[in-house]
Design an enzyme around this catalytic site. Structure first.
Site: not given
Length: 143
Positions: A86, A97, A100, A102
């Site tokens: 990344r 990407r 990811d 989160d």
């Protein structure tokens, strides 16, 4: 982990070996210090969000129990992203990407810091996150 919080972490990938990136993330989440991977939702393919042309994403939600602080966990998540190639480009928001990760919810905490807002501000706009959280909640209440 008596002070542990239930944390929902969204996993997403739309470059390279998407399934491999998600599998790596799940394995690494399970090895984080002071953290336990409780469950992971099914994997769902979704249309990318935002204005940048790109391929579809594979998305999944992981449910953790951790005594790390939100900023400590975020640092670990960023390190896992880097392991999978990344590269964060500040000028490109919502771009493609490899991986990811989160923090979507962190217990009942509400937090606004530079680089970290909890609950994630996009939670109400992402039906797939809501479905994945509901799946995990249903699965973990049966235990």
């Amino acid at each position: 982990m008596s002070t542990a919080k239930r944390v929902y972490v969204a996993l997403g990938s739309n470059l390279g070996d998407r399934e491999g990136h998600l599998a790596h993330a799940r394995l690494r989440l399970a090895t984080l210090p002071r953290t336990r991977l409780i469950a992971a939702s099914g994997i769902e393919e979704t249309t990318p969000l935002g204005p940048v042309p790109q391929g579809p994403y594979l998305n999944q939600m992981a449910l953790l129990e951790t005594s790390l602080t939100p900023s400590q966990l975020l640092g670990k998540l960023h390190a896992i992203e880097v392991e999978r190639g990344r590269v964060r480009e500040e000028a490109v928001r919502w771009g493609p990407r490899t991986l990811d990760l989160d923090i979507v919810r962190f217990g009942e905490l509400e937090l606004r810091e530079p680089g970290l807002v909890v609950p994630h501000p996009e939670l109400t706009h992402r039906a797939f996150w809501q479905r994945e959280i509901a799946e995990l909640d249903a699965a973990t209440t049966l235990r």
